[in-house]
Design a protein around this motif. Structure first.
Motif, PDB file in Angstrom:
ATOM      1  N   LEU A 103       0.784  -1.180  -0.224  1.00 39.84           N
ATOM      2  CA  LEU A 103       0.098   0.129  -0.059  1.00 39.84           C
ATOM      3  C   LEU A 103       0.616   1.177   0.087  1.00 39.84           C
ATOM      4  N   GLY A 104       1.985   1.199   0.799  1.00 46.16           N
ATOM      5  CA  GLY A 104       2.643   2.494   0.973  1.00 46.16           C
ATOM      6  C   GLY A 104       3.832   2.646  -0.136  1.00 46.16           C
ATOM      7  N   THR A 105       4.495   1.600  -0.734  1.00 47.81           N
ATOM      8  CA  THR A 105       5.524   1.744  -1.582  1.00 47.81           C
ATOM      9  C   THR A 105       4.934   1.532  -2.607  1.00 47.81           C
ATOM     10  N   LEU A 106       4.916   0.373  -3.003  1.00 58.82           N
ATOM     11  CA  LEU A 106       4.619  -0.254  -4.413  1.00 58.82           C
ATOM     12  C   LEU A 106       3.527   0.486  -5.283  1.00 58.82           C
ATOM     13  N   LEU A 107       2.397   0.836  -4.560  1.00 61.73           N
ATOM     14  CA  LEU A 107       1.352   1.592  -5.280  1.00 61.73           C
ATOM     15  C   LEU A 107       1.488   3.086  -5.224  1.00 61.73           C
ATOM     16  N   GLU A 108       2.546   3.539  -4.497  1.00 63.01           N
ATOM     17  CA  GLU A 108       2.740   5.080  -4.473  1.00 63.01           C
ATOM     18  C   GLU A 108       2.853   5.616  -5.841  1.00 63.01           C
ATOM     19  N   PRO A 109       3.679   5.085  -6.760  1.00 65.89           N
ATOM     20  CA  PRO A 109       3.438   5.608  -8.151  1.00 65.89           C
ATOM     21  C   PRO A 109       2.294   5.633  -8.806  1.00 65.89           C
ATOM     22  N   HIS A 110       1.189   4.966  -8.299  1.00 70.17           N
ATOM     23  CA  HIS A 110      -0.342   4.967  -9.083  1.00 70.17           C
ATOM     24  C   HIS A 110      -1.200   5.656  -7.952  1.00 70.17           C
ATOM     25  N   ARG A 111      -0.607   6.535  -7.134  1.00 68.16           N
ATOM     26  CA  ARG A 111      -1.592   7.336  -6.114  1.00 68.16           C
ATOM     27  C   ARG A 111      -2.780   7.859  -6.737  1.00 68.16           C
ATOM     28  N   GLY A 112      -2.409   8.396  -8.124  1.00 69.94           N
ATOM     29  CA  GLY A 112      -3.435   9.193  -8.495  1.00 69.94           C
ATOM     30  C   GLY A 112      -4.786   8.348  -9.134  1.00 69.94           C
ATOM     31  N   ALA A 113      -4.628   7.063  -9.354  1.00 74.61           N
ATOM     32  CA  ALA A 113      -5.576   6.408  -9.788  1.00 74.61           C
ATOM     33  C   ALA A 113      -6.729   6.040  -8.834  1.00 74.61           C
ATOM     34  N   ALA A 114      -7.900   6.058  -9.270  1.00 76.80           N
ATOM     35  CA  ALA A 114      -9.085   6.202  -8.628  1.00 76.80           C
ATOM     36  C   ALA A 114      -9.278   4.793  -7.818  1.00 76.80           C
ATOM     37  N   THR A 115      -8.758   3.797  -8.303  1.00 79.21           N
ATOM     38  CA  THR A 115      -9.066   2.421  -7.520  1.00 79.21           C
ATOM     39  C   THR A 115      -7.891   2.279  -6.427  1.00 79.21           C
ATOM     40  N   VAL A 116      -6.539   3.058  -6.704  1.00 78.58           N
ATOM     41  CA  VAL A 116      -5.739   2.844  -5.514  1.00 78.58           C
ATOM     42  C   VAL A 116      -6.122   4.167  -4.317  1.00 78.58           C
ATOM     43  N   ARG A 117      -6.701   5.235  -4.654  1.00 78.04           N
ATOM     44  CA  ARG A 117      -7.206   6.152  -3.551  1.00 78.04           C
ATOM     45  C   ARG A 117      -8.468   5.376  -2.933  1.00 78.04           C
ATOM     46  N   ASP A 118      -9.392   4.555  -3.569  1.00 82.36           N
ATOM     47  CA  ASP A 118     -10.572   3.785  -2.903  1.00 82.36           C
ATOM     48  C   ASP A 118      -9.769   2.839  -1.858  1.00 82.36           C
ATOM     49  N   LEU A 119      -8.636   2.025  -2.535  1.00 87.80           N
ATOM     50  CA  LEU A 119      -8.125   1.059  -1.737  1.00 87.80           C
ATOM     51  C   LEU A 119      -7.395   1.648  -0.311  1.00 87.80           C
ATOM     52  N   ARG A 120      -6.696   2.693  -0.565  1.00 86.41           N
ATOM     53  CA  ARG A 120      -6.135   3.143   0.644  1.00 86.41           C
ATOM     54  C   ARG A 120      -7.094   3.888   1.650  1.00 86.41           C
ATOM     55  N   SER A 121      -8.165   4.288   1.392  1.00 86.30           N
ATOM     56  CA  SER A 121      -9.187   4.718   2.092  1.00 86.30           C
ATOM     57  C   SER A 121      -9.737   3.524   2.780  1.00 86.30           C
ATOM     58  N   TYR A 122      -9.947   2.656   1.940  1.00 86.65           N
ATOM     59  CA  TYR A 122     -10.545   1.379   2.677  1.00 86.65           C
ATOM     60  C   TYR A 122      -9.530   0.386   3.686  1.00 86.65           C
ATOM     61  N   ALA A 123      -8.339   0.718   3.431  1.00 90.58           N
ATOM     62  CA  ALA A 123      -7.338   0.015   4.045  1.00 90.58           C
ATOM     63  C   ALA A 123      -7.140   0.935   5.511  1.00 90.58           C
ATOM     64  N   ARG A 124      -7.078   2.059   5.499  1.00 89.84           N
ATOM     65  CA  ARG A 124      -7.148   3.030   6.485  1.00 89.84           C
ATOM     66  C   ARG A 124      -8.378   2.678   7.625  1.00 89.84           C
ATOM     67  N   HIS A 125      -9.406   2.775   6.892  1.00 88.36           N
ATOM     68  CA  HIS A 125     -10.752   2.470   7.837  1.00 88.36           C
ATOM     69  C   HIS A 125     -10.563   0.902   8.436  1.00 88.36           C
ATOM     70  N   ARG A 126     -10.207  -0.047   7.692  1.00 87.72           N
ATOM     71  CA  ARG A 126     -10.172  -1.448   8.209  1.00 87.72           C
ATOM     72  C   ARG A 126      -8.905  -1.487   9.374  1.00 87.72           C
ATOM     73  N   LEU A 127      -7.701  -0.805   9.035  1.00 87.22           N
ATOM     74  CA  LEU A 127      -6.708  -0.993  10.011  1.00 87.22           C
ATOM     75  C   LEU A 127      -6.948  -0.343  11.184  1.00 87.22           C
ATOM     76  N   LYS A 128      -7.684   0.915  11.081  1.00 85.49           N
ATOM     77  CA  LYS A 128      -8.127   1.578  12.280  1.00 85.49           C
ATOM     78  C   LYS A 128      -9.062   0.725  13.202  1.00 85.49           C
ATOM     79  N   ALA A 129     -10.044   0.424  12.452  1.00 87.33           N
ATOM     80  CA  ALA A 129     -11.005  -0.644  13.093  1.00 87.33           C
ATOM     81  C   ALA A 129     -10.454  -1.761  13.845  1.00 87.33           C
ATOM     82  N   ALA A 130      -9.337  -2.261  13.278  1.00 87.38           N
ATOM     83  CA  ALA A 130      -8.609  -3.446  13.763  1.00 87.38           C
ATOM     84  C   ALA A 130      -7.851  -3.101  15.097  1.00 87.38           C
ATOM     85  N   VAL A 131      -7.375  -1.914  15.043  1.00 83.86           N
ATOM     86  CA  VAL A 131      -6.803  -1.305  16.231  1.00 83.86           C
ATOM     87  C   VAL A 131      -7.543  -1.366  17.637  1.00 83.86           C
TER      88      VAL A 131
END
Length: 427
Positions: free
Chosen positions: A399-427
């Motif tokens: 999420l943080g390194t390999l996808l960084e060059p594609h951060r402008g893609a809508a699918t990547v933005r959606d994934l990162r938003s989803y990941a933040r929500h899931r990881l925050k909920a897990a904590v």
């Protein structure tokens, strides 16, 4: 040495004592020119190094010293030191006195004790003979735990701790003949090996290495060459993971010379391939993978030792995929990972999370961002289900390194938003 001597004088003064610690005395301790330091000097050294006195008593000199990274000798005394080390680990799971071993030195059940014929266990712990019924129960219980680790790792960790504690106490207090000693040591080795993987998955590498060290000593005492070689292969895998692939190759070269069962040799060959791929040895990697496939075909699942009975074509495929990825061949990597995912046992969720992350890497290498996003999302959900930080770290890296060059893609933005929500909920 002079500075340590000054600290010893200060520690003694706090107790109202005067000692004759000087550079010469410390030199003799360090180089084994005199016997073991007296109890008083060991107490003062522990005070200076901020080591719990309980650890000093449990481990003995020089094993309690912080970051003492020389391997224990393969002798009764070395085995006892390894047992003491893991007992301290069980009593103090968050202890951080010892550092990760250097690469060069790498060359509930608890509740059930009260319900399964407790008089046999209590009698054995009180010094009576370990009988066949107790042995069989111990063996069956520990053999069942690796499968539990796939689905209930936290619960399994507590059961493994209970198994190790009781087995070490039986070895130290009960009466038994040589065959019984070997069987008890095999139980201890299997439990410690399984516990090591649980710690490794949580990123507790120093703790994992201590458990593998105990497992190796126990397997040696049991004269189980395959099990000992398997523990060494685990240490080699750990070395590769921590960035020491050359040490992994050397460890595996020693281990394979003493490995008897074909399935066990297959595991060693797969891990040799992983290390060689990191070293960019394409010819060596291909040869090791070919050896692994051939040995796995020669082995018979029903006769494989319990500690390696999980080894399957799916495992060869997933490691082959990682190898080809390290060797910059994403198409070959994707093919191997597709095969592995199709063959993998559904209960092995940690392995599935890792495979999906690797496949996301191959998709990115082939410029297929949407496929990488899909696999990363599934890998995240799977890793969160396992609770294994090793799997989550791989996903976070994607999420943080390999996808960084594609951060402008809508699918990547959606994934990162989803990941933040899931990881925050897990904590």
């Amino acid at each position: 040495m002079e500075r340590l001597a000054r600290h010893l004088h200060v520690a003694a003064a706090r107790r109202g004592l005067i000692v004759s610690a000087d550079r010469s005395r410390i030199y003799r301790w360090e180089h084994g020119r005199v016997g073991v330091p007296s109890d008083l000097y060991q107490e003062l050294l522990a005070d200076v190094f901020c080591v719990d006195p309980e650890l000093v008593r449990a481990m003995g000199w020089p094993w309690w010293l912080p970051a003492y990274d020389h391997p224990f000798p393969f002798s009764p005394a070395g085995a006892r030191a390894a047992h003491s080390e893991v007992l301290v680990e069980l009593d103090r799971p968050d202890r951080r006195t010892f550092l990760v071993l250097t690469a060069g030195s790498l060359v509930g059940m608890a509740a059930a004790w009260a319900s399964v014929e407790p008089e046999r266990l209590v009698g054995a712990l009180a010094g009576r003979r370990v009988d066949e019924g107790l042995l069989i129960w111990l063996e069956d219980s520990v053999n069942a735990l690796p499968e539990l680790a796939n689905t209930s790792a936290p619960q399994c960790a507590g059961l493994l701790g209970a198994a190790m504690r009781v087995t070490i106490n039986l070895l130290g207090t009960s009466r038994y003949d040589e065959p019984t000693e070997r069987r008890l040591c095999t139980v201890l080795a299997q439990a410690a090996q399984c516990a090591a993987w649980l710690h490794f998955d949580q990123g507790r590498h120093a703790s994992a290495q201590r458990h593998w060290r105990t497992a190796l000593h126990a397997a040696h005492t049991a004269d189980d060459r395959d099990l000992g070689a398997g523990v060494l292969s685990d240490l080699a895998y750990s070395a590769t993971w921590l960035g020491h692939p050359r040490d992994a190759v050397n460890i595996l070269a020693h281990a394979r010379t003493r490995t008897r069962h074909a399935t066990a040799r297959s595991l060693l060959d797969v891990r040799r391939a992983r290390a060689l791929a990191v070293l960019h040895d394409e010819v060596g990697t291909a040869r090791a993978l070919s050896d692994a496939e051939r040995e796995l075909e020669r082995g018979h699942a029903g006769t494989a030792p319990p500690w390696v009975s999980w080894m399957s074509p799916a495992d060869v495929a997933v490691d082959a995929g990682r190898c080809w990825l390290d060797l910059d061949d994403p198409q070959r990597a994707a093919s191997a990972l597709d095969e592995g995912l199709g063959l993998l046992d559904p209960v092995r969720e940690r392995t599935r999370a890792i495979m999906l992350t690797y496949r996301a890497h191959t998709a990115l290498a082939s410029h297929d961002v949407d496929a990488a996003v899909a696999d990363t999302r599934t890998a995240l959900d799977t890793a969160l289900g396992t609770g294994a930080s090793r799997c989550l770290d791989l996903v976070r890296n994607t999420l943080g390194t390999l996808l960084e060059p594609h951060r402008g893609a809508a699918t990547v933005r959606d994934l990162r938003s989803y990941a933040r929500h899931r990881l925050k909920a897990a904590v």
